[in-house]
Enzyme design. Structure first.
Site, PDB file in Angstrom:
ATOM      1  N   LYS A 183      34.576 -11.367  -2.370  1.00  0.00           N
ATOM      2  CA  LYS A 183      35.046 -11.934  -3.640  1.00  0.00           C
ATOM      3  C   LYS A 183      34.858 -10.889  -4.742  1.00  0.00           C
ATOM      4  O   LYS A 183      33.762 -10.693  -5.249  1.00  0.00           O
ATOM      5  CB  LYS A 183      34.278 -13.212  -4.002  1.00  0.00           C
ATOM      6  N   GLU A 259      21.781  -6.649  -5.668  1.00  0.00           N
ATOM      7  CA  GLU A 259      21.813  -5.438  -6.504  1.00  0.00           C
ATOM      8  C   GLU A 259      22.097  -5.911  -7.916  1.00  0.00           C
ATOM      9  O   GLU A 259      23.244  -6.214  -8.249  1.00  0.00           O
ATOM     10  CB  GLU A 259      22.900  -4.484  -6.013  1.00  0.00           C
ATOM     11  N   CYS A 293      24.868   0.121 -13.661  1.00  0.00           N
ATOM     12  CA  CYS A 293      23.512  -0.434 -13.549  1.00  0.00           C
ATOM     13  C   CYS A 293      22.472   0.677 -13.536  1.00  0.00           C
ATOM     14  O   CYS A 293      21.320   0.461 -13.848  1.00  0.00           O
ATOM     15  CB  CYS A 293      23.413  -1.274 -12.294  1.00  0.00           C
ATOM     16  N   GLU A 390      19.824  -4.764 -20.860  1.00  0.00           N
ATOM     17  CA  GLU A 390      20.743  -3.809 -20.248  1.00  0.00           C
ATOM     18  C   GLU A 390      21.907  -3.594 -21.219  1.00  0.00           C
ATOM     19  O   GLU A 390      22.543  -4.556 -21.651  1.00  0.00           O
ATOM     20  CB  GLU A 390      21.247  -4.386 -18.922  1.00  0.00           C
TER      21      GLU A 390
HETATM   22  P1  NAP Z   1      28.420 -10.866 -13.090  1.00  0.00           P
HETATM   23  O1  NAP Z   1      28.969 -11.601 -14.233  1.00  0.00           O
HETATM   24  O2  NAP Z   1      27.121 -11.281 -12.528  1.00  0.00           O
HETATM   25  O3  NAP Z   1      29.555 -10.922 -11.969  1.00  0.00           O
HETATM   26  C1  NAP Z   1      29.410 -10.280 -10.733  1.00  0.00           C
HETATM   27  C2  NAP Z   1      30.203 -11.023  -9.695  1.00  0.00           C
HETATM   28  O4  NAP Z   1      29.647 -12.321  -9.538  1.00  0.00           O
HETATM   29  C3  NAP Z   1      31.670 -11.232 -10.059  1.00  0.00           C
HETATM   30  O5  NAP Z   1      32.430 -11.158  -8.885  1.00  0.00           O
HETATM   31  C4  NAP Z   1      31.671 -12.650 -10.595  1.00  0.00           C
HETATM   32  O6  NAP Z   1      32.912 -13.305 -10.468  1.00  0.00           O
HETATM   33  C5  NAP Z   1      30.669 -13.291  -9.649  1.00  0.00           C
HETATM   34  N1  NAP Z   1      30.112 -14.536 -10.117  1.00  0.00           N
HETATM   35  C6  NAP Z   1      29.923 -14.957 -11.388  1.00  0.00           C
HETATM   36  N2  NAP Z   1      29.400 -16.208 -11.380  1.00  0.00           N
HETATM   37  C7  NAP Z   1      29.266 -16.575 -10.085  1.00  0.00           C
HETATM   38  C8  NAP Z   1      28.797 -17.741  -9.421  1.00  0.00           C
HETATM   39  N3  NAP Z   1      28.346 -18.793 -10.107  1.00  0.00           N
HETATM   40  N4  NAP Z   1      28.808 -17.768  -8.075  1.00  0.00           N
HETATM   41  C9  NAP Z   1      29.247 -16.709  -7.374  1.00  0.00           C
HETATM   42  N5  NAP Z   1      29.717 -15.580  -7.938  1.00  0.00           N
HETATM   43  C10 NAP Z   1      29.704 -15.502  -9.271  1.00  0.00           C
HETATM   44  O7  NAP Z   1      28.272  -9.316 -13.385  1.00  0.00           O
HETATM   45  P2  NAP Z   1      29.368  -8.346 -13.964  1.00  0.00           P
HETATM   46  O8  NAP Z   1      29.425  -8.571 -15.433  1.00  0.00           O
HETATM   47  O9  NAP Z   1      30.636  -8.417 -13.172  1.00  0.00           O
HETATM   48  O10 NAP Z   1      28.740  -6.920 -13.630  1.00  0.00           O
HETATM   49  C11 NAP Z   1      27.822  -6.315 -14.444  1.00  0.00           C
HETATM   50  C12 NAP Z   1      26.428  -6.466 -13.874  1.00  0.00           C
HETATM   51  O11 NAP Z   1      26.388  -5.954 -12.552  1.00  0.00           O
HETATM   52  C13 NAP Z   1      25.417  -5.672 -14.644  1.00  0.00           C
HETATM   53  O12 NAP Z   1      24.255  -6.426 -14.870  1.00  0.00           O
HETATM   54  C14 NAP Z   1      25.102  -4.507 -13.715  1.00  0.00           C
HETATM   55  O13 NAP Z   1      23.834  -3.951 -13.886  1.00  0.00           O
HETATM   56  C15 NAP Z   1      25.244  -5.135 -12.392  1.00  0.00           C
HETATM   57  N6  NAP Z   1      25.472  -4.101 -11.379  1.00  0.00           N
HETATM   58  C16 NAP Z   1      24.453  -3.828 -10.528  1.00  0.00           C
HETATM   59  C17 NAP Z   1      24.616  -2.831  -9.578  1.00  0.00           C
HETATM   60  C18 NAP Z   1      23.491  -2.529  -8.635  1.00  0.00           C
HETATM   61  O14 NAP Z   1      23.758  -1.921  -7.613  1.00  0.00           O
HETATM   62  N7  NAP Z   1      22.265  -2.914  -8.912  1.00  0.00           N
HETATM   63  C19 NAP Z   1      25.814  -2.146  -9.483  1.00  0.00           C
HETATM   64  C20 NAP Z   1      26.836  -2.441 -10.362  1.00  0.00           C
HETATM   65  C21 NAP Z   1      26.651  -3.450 -11.313  1.00  0.00           C
HETATM   66  P3  NAP Z   1      33.922 -13.433 -11.709  1.00  0.00           P
HETATM   67  O15 NAP Z   1      34.260 -12.055 -12.124  1.00  0.00           O
HETATM   68  O16 NAP Z   1      35.074 -14.160 -11.133  1.00  0.00           O
HETATM   69  O17 NAP Z   1      33.194 -14.195 -12.774  1.00  0.00           O
END
Ligand code: NAP
Length: 489
Positions: A183, A259, A293, A390
């Protein structure tokens, strides 16, 4: 460029991938994908419902047994062909990523190299996955450990690295013999859909990989997370969503890889080469427009060199060219959406209220896209939001320290523990400081640490599990121990 984009979009499958077929969502609903540099619609993709998610997962489960039995060499060769195809299609992938995510084209090519490498690395690891063999200490049992695929997986990826976050999960899962539903984030589904087509072109059998994206992530994930056949969730995204998925993973006691967010400290000691440290700072802060991240979040600089470091860092930030990443010469693209820009502005305002000063930037960029000017703040106290949260943008707060112990305490003063950076030529200091940093990864005299061959992951609220390296494959296997009675004992 416009002709290239039209040709690329015309050949892109924008439906859901379920059981090897590209199909529209069951309600026919679609989801618009926007270009963050212009806020114009690039195209629309099929939006999955709960029912579609259920069908996708059922298709994956049907493919599990035959995929697990497929010889490792065959799985490896599919991955290797996929790597070759990604490299052949590098321009397509790079354009798609710049279009839907905003990073400058040169950086998008960089992600093709980095993201593609997971396919090659795990094609090599797929055939070298061993257990151990031995005899129990008292001699009564022969012990064997065998690694089996963990089983059907649910892979959820964020928008910031549309290719690499997908390959970092898909490649080890395929290498281990697991089937999956991917997804992707709703803001950047195009790269994942093109990757899925590329894997099919490389010979991936139907049902092994299914891709569903849609308007409601919660609706898509609910039936999959509740299905007793699910064995693993691998999630990359925010700590907040990760925590809620961990709670639902508890119901079926799933294997989890999380992650999550980061808040990387970037430590510069007074014996560091300042020009090298500034170069590292630019790489660690500006990679991916700061939307990583692993991005340096807090610059902790020893007092005696802080003025020189700040001046040189601000000058390098001022040299950046802000604009649409598809245009030549642009070195800093737009943020993902208007909300992200508003957050940068709010972080700057809060820091200034707490006593910080903007050395450069601090304001929105010009144009209709989601631009924010590269910014350096000095005299940022640990109470400021920008120090604690962050950032996810081209905003660099600088705080000074006097002693090594003070630097370590400031660095660890966060609930996150993903990446950290350290600049000093002193080897004993490198060992001493790194061993006290509560972070999963430490970059030493470098601002770039991600590599397909290295274990990527965090501690504390940055998550659990490792992706990449040898450990990345282990995370998709279950270890079974065989205790065999020794016939001679
Ligand atoms: P996010 O809002 O948590 O979304 C990540 C993924 O989760 C998206 O596919 C999102 O789908 C999905 N999602 C959201 N709500 C969900 C739910 N209730 N159930 C299942 N899936 C759900 O994060 P983001 O804004 O896309 O990404 C930024 C974050 O990712 C930052 O905090 C960054 O640090 C972190 N990140 C971490 C790493 C690592 O390796 N540690 C790497 C890259 C990014 P939708 O888009 O459809 O809402």
């Amino acid at each position: 460029m416009n002709d290239k984009i039209s040709t690329l979009l015309a050949k892109l499958n924008t439906d859901l991938l379920i059981d090897g077929e590209w199909v529209p969502g069951s309600t026919g609903e679609t989801l618009e994908v926007l270009n963050p540099a212009t806020n114009e619609v690039i195209t629309s993709v099929a939006s999955a419902t709960e029912e579609d998610a259920h069908r996708a997962f059922a298709a994956a489960c049907r493919a599990q047994e035959s995929w697990a039995r497929t010889p490792a060499r065959e799985r490896s060769e599919i991955l290797r062909r996929a790597f070759d195809l990604v490299m052949e299609r590098a321009e397509d992938f790079a354009i798609l990523m710049t279009l839907e995510m905003g990073k400058p084209l040169a950086e998008a090519y960089g992600e093709v190299t980095y993201g593609g490498e997971f396919l090659r690395w795990f094609s090599e690891e797929a055939v070298r996955h061993y257990g151990i063999s031995g005899t129990t200490p008292e001699g009564s049992l022969h012990m064997q450990t065998v690694r089996h695929p963990v089983g059907p997986c649910f892979l959820v990826t964020p928008w910031n690295f549309p290719l690499a976050m997908a390959t970092r999960k898909i490649a080890p899962a395929l290498a281990a013999g697991c089937v999956m539903v991917l997804k992707p984030a709703k803001q950047t589904p195009l790269t994942s859909l093109y990757l899925a087509q590329t894997l099919i072109d490389a010979g991936l059998p139907q049902g092994v990989l299914n891709v569903v994206c849609g308007r409601s992530a919660a609706a898509i994930s609910a039936p999959i997370m509740a299905d007793p056949r699910l064995r693993k969730i691998s999630f990359t995204g925010s700590t907040e969503v990760g925590k809620s998925l961990l709670k639902s993973a508890a119901d079926n006691v799933l294997r989890t890889s999380m992650e999550l967010g980061g808040n990387a400290p970037f430590l510069v000691f007074e014996d560091a080469d300042i020009d090298e440290a500034v170069q590292g700072a630019m790489a660690a802060k500006l990679r991916n427009i700061g939307e990583a991240c692993t991005a340096a979040n807090r610059f902790l600089v020893q007092e005696s060199i802080a003025a020189e470091f700040t001046e040189k860092f601000a000058a390098a930030m001022e040299d950046l060219v802000l604009g649409n990443g598809l245009e030549e010469g642009v070195t800093c693209g737009p943020l993902i959406d208007a909300h992200a820009v508003a957050n940068m502005v709010a972080l700057v305002e809060d820091a200034v209220v707490h006593g910080a000063t903007a050395v450069t930037g601090g304001t929105r960029g010009e144009g209709t896209g989601n631009f924010f000017a590269p910014t350096v703040l000095k005299n940022v106290p640990p109470q400021a939001r920008v120090f604690r949260e962050e950032i996810f943008g081209p905003l660099a707060p600088i705080t000074t320290f006097r002693t090594e112990q003070e630097a370590i305490a400031l660095a660890n003063d966060t609930e996150f523990g993903l990446a950290s950076y350290l600049f000093t030529p002193d080897h004993s200091r490198i060992q001493r400081v790194s061993s006290q940093l509560e972070f999963g990864m430490v970059g030493i005299n470098t601002g770039v640490i991600s590599n397909a061959a290295a274990p990527f992951g965090g501690v504390k609220q940055s998550g659990m599990g490792r992706e990449g390296g040898v450990d990345g494959l282990d995370d998709y296997t279950r270890l079974q121990y065989l205790g065999i009675k020794d016939p001679y004992s």
